[in-house]
Design an enzyme around this catalytic site. Structure first.
Site, short mmCIF file in Angstrom:
data_model
loop_
_atom_site.label_atom_id
_atom_site.label_comp_id
_atom_site.label_asym_id
_atom_site.label_seq_id
_atom_site.Cartn_x
_atom_site.Cartn_y
_atom_site.Cartn_z
N ASP A 72 -24.57 14.81 32.51
CA ASP A 72 -24.27 14.89 33.94
C ASP A 72 -22.87 15.44 34.21
O ASP A 72 -21.96 15.25 33.39
CB ASP A 72 -24.40 13.48 34.54
CG ASP A 72 -24.48 13.51 36.05
OD1 ASP A 72 -24.84 14.56 36.62
OD2 ASP A 72 -24.19 12.47 36.67
N ASN B 49 -35.00 16.05 40.11
CA ASN B 49 -34.14 17.24 40.25
C ASN B 49 -34.83 18.40 40.96
O ASN B 49 -34.15 19.35 41.39
CB ASN B 49 -33.60 17.69 38.88
CG ASN B 49 -32.53 16.78 38.31
OD1 ASN B 49 -32.40 16.62 37.10
ND2 ASN B 49 -31.72 16.17 39.17
C1 IPE Z 1 -29.50 12.66 36.00
O1 IPE Z 1 -28.47 13.23 36.71
C2 IPE Z 1 -30.43 13.72 35.48
C3 IPE Z 1 -29.88 14.63 34.49
C4 IPE Z 1 -28.67 14.61 34.00
C5 IPE Z 1 -30.78 15.62 34.02
P1 IPE Z 1 -28.52 13.41 38.29
O2 IPE Z 1 -27.27 14.10 38.67
O3 IPE Z 1 -29.79 14.03 38.71
O4 IPE Z 1 -28.52 11.89 38.79
P2 IPE Z 1 -27.99 11.25 40.12
O5 IPE Z 1 -28.61 12.02 41.26
O6 IPE Z 1 -26.50 11.36 40.12
O7 IPE Z 1 -28.42 9.81 40.06
C1 IPE Z 2 -26.46 17.57 35.38
O1 IPE Z 2 -25.38 17.98 36.14
C2 IPE Z 2 -27.49 18.64 35.20
C3 IPE Z 2 -28.77 18.38 35.88
C4 IPE Z 2 -29.05 17.32 36.58
C5 IPE Z 2 -29.79 19.40 35.77
P1 IPE Z 2 -25.42 17.90 37.72
O2 IPE Z 2 -25.99 19.17 38.25
O3 IPE Z 2 -26.11 16.67 38.18
O4 IPE Z 2 -23.88 17.82 38.05
P2 IPE Z 2 -23.19 16.96 39.19
O5 IPE Z 2 -23.61 15.54 38.98
O6 IPE Z 2 -23.67 17.51 40.49
O7 IPE Z 2 -21.74 17.17 38.96
MG MG Z 3 -25.44 14.81 38.58
#
Ligand code: IPE
Ligand code: IPE
Ligand code: MG
Length: 248
Positions: free
Chosen positions: A28, A76
């Site tokens: 993340d 996602n």
């Molecule tokens: C969890 O991260 C999913 C992945 C890293 C693939 P998200 O960014 O989607 O989770 P939330 O929305 O912060 O809970």
């Molecule tokens: C994780 O990084 C990747 C996926 C969930 C695909 P994020 O895209 O959630 O990054 P933040 O949390 O917005 O910084």
């Molecule tokens: Mg995230």
């Protein structure tokens, strides 16, 4: 702190540290990493892919047996269309090229999650990667794509009901071990350690059943900045935990 030097195989035997057998990583923070640099979110995802490569190889080098990385959740898909599209493009180019990398490390690649919504091209690449790596004897790498633990559990319940209906076993035979065998992670040990970079204190639908007694380590680094030394730090924190599993 460098616990494992530069990650050479021999270091794991020289170290007395208790290594987790199975590590989960919620990759993340890509979006925030890009935002901090005034870049589009997809630049963060691209940078995150490089970290994934580096950390996967490192885990394999130090003797981790199972690594599960959360790449794309069932939630996602809610993201803006262009972000989802750029992620799909990235997965495709990644599966075409980079997974070749792991051949040298004898890594076994598995995808956990429902492949159905992905394009034909992507599904084909996922299956090819699974098929070509299944007889290797190295670390098992589970890539969670369109993975959500709740949907994994519902899927298991449906499959168990169908097998009961087909007379394969009775409801009295259903126990925790049988249930685990209906999850995507069937046959694998539960994660000992789950690392979440980027400072969020939540599980976000990742390995809910499997993480009943997992140790969590939250780290503030954003995933694209995550380095081998951060993994060492998480391993060091893990090694100091006193796991009781409900006992004393
Ligand atoms: C969890 O991260 C999913 C992945 C890293 C693939 P998200 O960014 O989607 O989770 P939330 O929305 O912060 O809970
Ligand atoms: C994780 O990084 C990747 C996926 C969930 C695909 P994020 O895209 O959630 O990054 P933040 O949390 O917005 O910084
Ligand atoms: Mg995230």
């Amino acid at each position: 702190m460098a616990l494992f030097g530069i990650g050479k195989k021999k270091d794991k035997t020289e170290s007395n540290i208790i290594l987790p057998k199975h590590i989960g990583i919620i990759m993340d923070g890509n979006g925030r990493w890009a935002k901090k640099r005034g870049l589009p979110r997809k630049a963060g995802h691209s940078a995150g892919t490089k970290t994934f490569r580096k950390i996967t190889r490192y885990c394999s080098d130090i003797g981790i047996k199972y690594l599960t990385v959360y790449a794309f959740s069932t939630e996602n898909w809610k993201r803006p269309h262009d972000e989802v599209e750029s992620l799909m493009k990235l997965f495709k180019s990644y599966l075409e090229e980079a997974l070749e990398d792991f051949k040298d490390d004898s890594i076994v690649v598995k995808f956990i999650g429902d492949k159905t919504p992905f394009s034909d091209d992507l599904r084909k690449l996922m299956t090819e990667n699974e098929e070509s790596s299944k007889y290797r004897d190295g670390m098992v790498l589970n890539i969670a794509m369109n993975y959500g633990s709740r949907s994994e559990i519902v899927r298991a319940v449906k499959n168990i009901c169908n097998d009961v209906k087909d007379g394969k076993f009775g409801t009295e035979d259903i126990d925790e071990s049988l249930f685990s065998d209906y999850l995507y992670t069937a046959g694998q040990p539960d994660p000992d350690l789950i690392i979440r970079p980027s400072g969020e204190h939540r599980i976000s639908n990742f390995l809910l059943w499997q993480s009943a007694y997992t140790e969590f380590v939250i780290m503030n680094k954003l995933w694209p900045d995550f380095d081998k030394s951060d993994l060492d730090e998480a391993l060091n924190i893990y090694a100091q935990r006193n796991r009781r599993f409900g006992g004393v």
